[in-house]
Enzyme design. Structure first.
Site, mmCIF file in Angstrom:
data_model
loop_
_atom_site.group_PDB
_atom_site.id
_atom_site.type_symbol
_atom_site.label_atom_id
_atom_site.label_comp_id
_atom_site.label_asym_id
_atom_site.label_seq_id
_atom_site.Cartn_x
_atom_site.Cartn_y
_atom_site.Cartn_z
ATOM 1 N N SER A 7 0.847 -1.190 0.000
ATOM 2 C CA SER A 7 0.000 0.000 0.000
ATOM 3 C C SER A 7 0.880 1.238 0.000
ATOM 4 O O SER A 7 1.666 1.454 0.930
ATOM 5 C CB SER A 7 -0.895 0.009 1.235
ATOM 6 O OG SER A 7 -1.355 1.325 1.464
ATOM 7 N N HIS A 32 -1.190 -1.192 -4.358
ATOM 8 C CA HIS A 32 -2.456 -0.869 -3.677
ATOM 9 C C HIS A 32 -2.514 0.638 -3.450
ATOM 10 O O HIS A 32 -1.638 1.220 -2.807
ATOM 11 C CB HIS A 32 -2.544 -1.637 -2.361
ATOM 12 C CG HIS A 32 -3.841 -1.472 -1.639
ATOM 13 N ND1 HIS A 32 -4.978 -2.176 -1.969
ATOM 14 C CD2 HIS A 32 -4.195 -0.684 -0.588
ATOM 15 C CE1 HIS A 32 -5.965 -1.835 -1.158
ATOM 16 N NE2 HIS A 32 -5.517 -0.922 -0.300
ATOM 17 N N ASP A 34 -4.571 3.723 -2.036
ATOM 18 C CA ASP A 34 -5.623 4.090 -1.080
ATOM 19 C C ASP A 34 -6.128 5.508 -1.319
ATOM 20 O O ASP A 34 -5.359 6.468 -1.248
ATOM 21 C CB ASP A 34 -5.085 3.998 0.352
ATOM 22 C CG ASP A 34 -4.959 2.566 0.821
ATOM 23 O OD1 ASP A 34 -5.964 1.830 0.740
ATOM 24 O OD2 ASP A 34 -3.859 2.173 1.258
ATOM 25 N N MET A 36 -8.595 8.348 0.037
ATOM 26 C CA MET A 36 -9.375 8.779 1.214
ATOM 27 C C MET A 36 -9.827 10.218 1.026
ATOM 28 O O MET A 36 -9.079 11.042 0.485
ATOM 29 C CB MET A 36 -8.521 8.675 2.471
ATOM 30 C CG MET A 36 -7.925 7.294 2.687
ATOM 31 S SD MET A 36 -7.032 7.210 4.238
ATOM 32 C CE MET A 36 -6.346 5.557 4.127
ATOM 33 N N HIS A 65 -8.321 1.378 -3.972
ATOM 34 C CA HIS A 65 -9.217 1.153 -2.841
ATOM 35 C C HIS A 65 -9.883 2.481 -2.499
ATOM 36 O O HIS A 65 -9.260 3.355 -1.889
ATOM 37 C CB HIS A 65 -8.389 0.606 -1.660
ATOM 38 C CG HIS A 65 -9.157 0.450 -0.388
ATOM 39 N ND1 HIS A 65 -8.534 0.195 0.827
ATOM 40 C CD2 HIS A 65 -10.480 0.505 -0.125
ATOM 41 C CE1 HIS A 65 -9.453 0.110 1.764
ATOM 42 N NE2 HIS A 65 -10.640 0.305 1.231
ATOM 43 N N MET A 67 -12.023 4.887 -0.519
ATOM 44 C CA MET A 67 -12.650 5.153 0.781
ATOM 45 C C MET A 67 -13.245 6.546 0.663
ATOM 46 O O MET A 67 -12.764 7.512 1.269
ATOM 47 C CB MET A 67 -11.600 5.068 1.897
ATOM 48 C CG MET A 67 -11.144 3.627 2.153
ATOM 49 S SD MET A 67 -9.575 3.520 3.042
ATOM 50 C CE MET A 67 -8.439 3.559 1.664
ATOM 51 N N MET A 136 -11.416 -5.834 5.351
ATOM 52 C CA MET A 136 -10.619 -4.905 6.155
ATOM 53 C C MET A 136 -10.324 -5.552 7.511
ATOM 54 O O MET A 136 -11.241 -5.960 8.224
ATOM 55 C CB MET A 136 -11.372 -3.588 6.386
ATOM 56 C CG MET A 136 -11.564 -2.714 5.164
ATOM 57 S SD MET A 136 -10.053 -2.245 4.292
ATOM 58 C CE MET A 136 -9.145 -1.363 5.554
ATOM 59 N N PHE A 142 -6.227 4.811 8.178
ATOM 60 C CA PHE A 142 -4.820 5.019 8.547
ATOM 61 C C PHE A 142 -3.993 3.751 8.349
ATOM 62 O O PHE A 142 -4.508 2.648 8.522
ATOM 63 C CB PHE A 142 -4.716 5.463 10.018
ATOM 64 C CG PHE A 142 -5.496 6.724 10.291
ATOM 65 C CD1 PHE A 142 -4.944 7.969 10.007
ATOM 66 C CD2 PHE A 142 -6.790 6.658 10.775
ATOM 67 C CE1 PHE A 142 -5.678 9.134 10.222
ATOM 68 C CE2 PHE A 142 -7.538 7.814 10.997
ATOM 69 C CZ PHE A 142 -6.976 9.057 10.719
ATOM 70 N N ASP A 174 -6.642 -6.372 4.206
ATOM 71 C CA ASP A 174 -5.993 -5.058 4.275
ATOM 72 C C ASP A 174 -5.986 -4.548 5.708
ATOM 73 O O ASP A 174 -7.040 -4.309 6.295
ATOM 74 C CB ASP A 174 -6.778 -4.096 3.355
ATOM 75 C CG ASP A 174 -6.147 -2.714 3.223
ATOM 76 O OD1 ASP A 174 -5.072 -2.484 3.788
ATOM 77 O OD2 ASP A 174 -6.755 -1.872 2.535
HETATM 78 C C1 DX5 Z 1 -6.169 1.622 5.628
HETATM 79 C C2 DX5 Z 1 -5.707 1.319 4.225
HETATM 80 C C3 DX5 Z 1 -4.622 0.337 4.149
HETATM 81 C C4 DX5 Z 1 -3.336 0.742 4.846
HETATM 82 C C5 DX5 Z 1 -2.748 -0.499 5.429
HETATM 83 O O1 DX5 Z 1 -7.359 2.329 5.570
HETATM 84 O O2 DX5 Z 1 -6.788 0.827 3.450
HETATM 85 O O3 DX5 Z 1 -4.368 -0.053 2.808
HETATM 86 O O4 DX5 Z 1 -2.398 1.326 3.993
HETATM 87 O O5 DX5 Z 1 -1.632 -0.139 6.163
HETATM 88 P P1 DX5 Z 1 -0.870 -1.180 7.111
HETATM 89 O O6 DX5 Z 1 -0.434 -2.319 6.253
HETATM 90 O O7 DX5 Z 1 0.238 -0.358 7.643
HETATM 91 O O8 DX5 Z 1 -1.859 -1.616 8.170
HETATM 92 ZN ZN ZN Z 2 -6.367 -0.074 1.442
#
Ligand code: DX5
Ligand code: ZN
Length: 221
Positions: A7, A32, A34, A36, A65, A67, A136, A142, A174
């Site tokens: 990620s 990956h 993310d 947000m 991904h 969010m 998840m 985070f 994840d």
């Molecule tokens: C969290 C993200 C993840 C995050 C995972 O909301 O969707 O993809 O980057 O991070 P780690 O592997 O550090 O838990």
């Molecule tokens: Zn993610």
């Protein structure tokens, strides 16, 4: 077959292109990505412009991904920016079936994301259409959070649903995935592993990914 998906949330954003190149060279299968929005989740990251900028740097699968809320507005933009997979949280969409259709029409694979407290019933009428289920194992927003142990049982239940469907659906996990728990998570049923801090927080990406693969090689399927 197992896939490792670093990620980029935990990468150094001041040199994101180099980070993506480095992690793919180090053996990553998937990038990956993310997204947000400081609305659906309490954090703000990057959008389609950054995806578009990274796309020419790698042939690896880009796994977006989302969010964000609303979902549909931004889907075509990510498809145009070169995303291969687009996943979203069903609670964030008013019309889940329509959103899945929109992703597929845009030429991408579609994934449904289940938060720790999101029930499997969301799969009841969607399993025949989706390509990926993302479980998840932390609450989204985070990097660097602790793996929620109850996710193991949930992964097992989702794996069963996938087997019963007879469809080729990837089961991605994840949050909080590390070298020391990846084997247990694979045994629970996951085949695709997102890892942010475990990889980008390590000194040697290649060694970390190799250690993850060594752990996965010990898992009997
Ligand atoms: C969290 C993200 C993840 C995050 C995972 O909301 O969707 O993809 O980057 O991070 P780690 O592997 O550090 O838990
Ligand atoms: Zn993610």
């Amino acid at each position: 077959m197992y896939r490792i998906a670093p990620s980029i949330l935990s990468a150094n954003f001041a040199k994101l292109g180099d980070e993506v190149r480095a992690v793919v060279e180090a053996g990553a299968d998937i990038v990956h990505f993310d997204v947000m929005d400081n609305h659906y989740v309490p954090n703000l990251t990057v959008g389609p412009l950054v995806c578009e900028a990274l796309r020419p740097l790698t042939r690896a699968t880009i796994d977006v991904h989302l969010m964000v809320r609303p979902v549909d507005r931004i889907v075509p933009d990510f498809a145009k920016a070169g995303a291969d997979i687009i996943s979203f949280h069903p609670e964030a969409s008013d019309h889940v079936d329509r959103t899945i259709g929109l992703i597929k029409e845009s030429g991408c694979k579609a994934g449904l994301v289940l938060n720790p407290a999101t029930p499997l019933s969301w799969l009841d009428h969607t399993l025949g259409m989706i390509d990926l289920i993302l479980v998840m194992s932390v609450n989204p927003g985070f990097g660097g959070q602790k793996f929620i142990a109850a996710s193991l049982d949930k992964l097992g239940q989702v794996r069963k649903r996938i087997q019963e469907s007879g469809r080729d659906i990837w089961l991605e996990v994840d949050g909080g995935v590390k070298v020391d728990n990846i084997a247990e998570i694979a045994r629970a049923g996951a085949d695709t592993f997102v890892a942010g801090s475990a990889i980008f927080g390590s000194k040697d990406y290649k060694a970390t990914i190799a250690s993850m693969r060594a752990e996965l090689a010990r898992v009997k399927t």
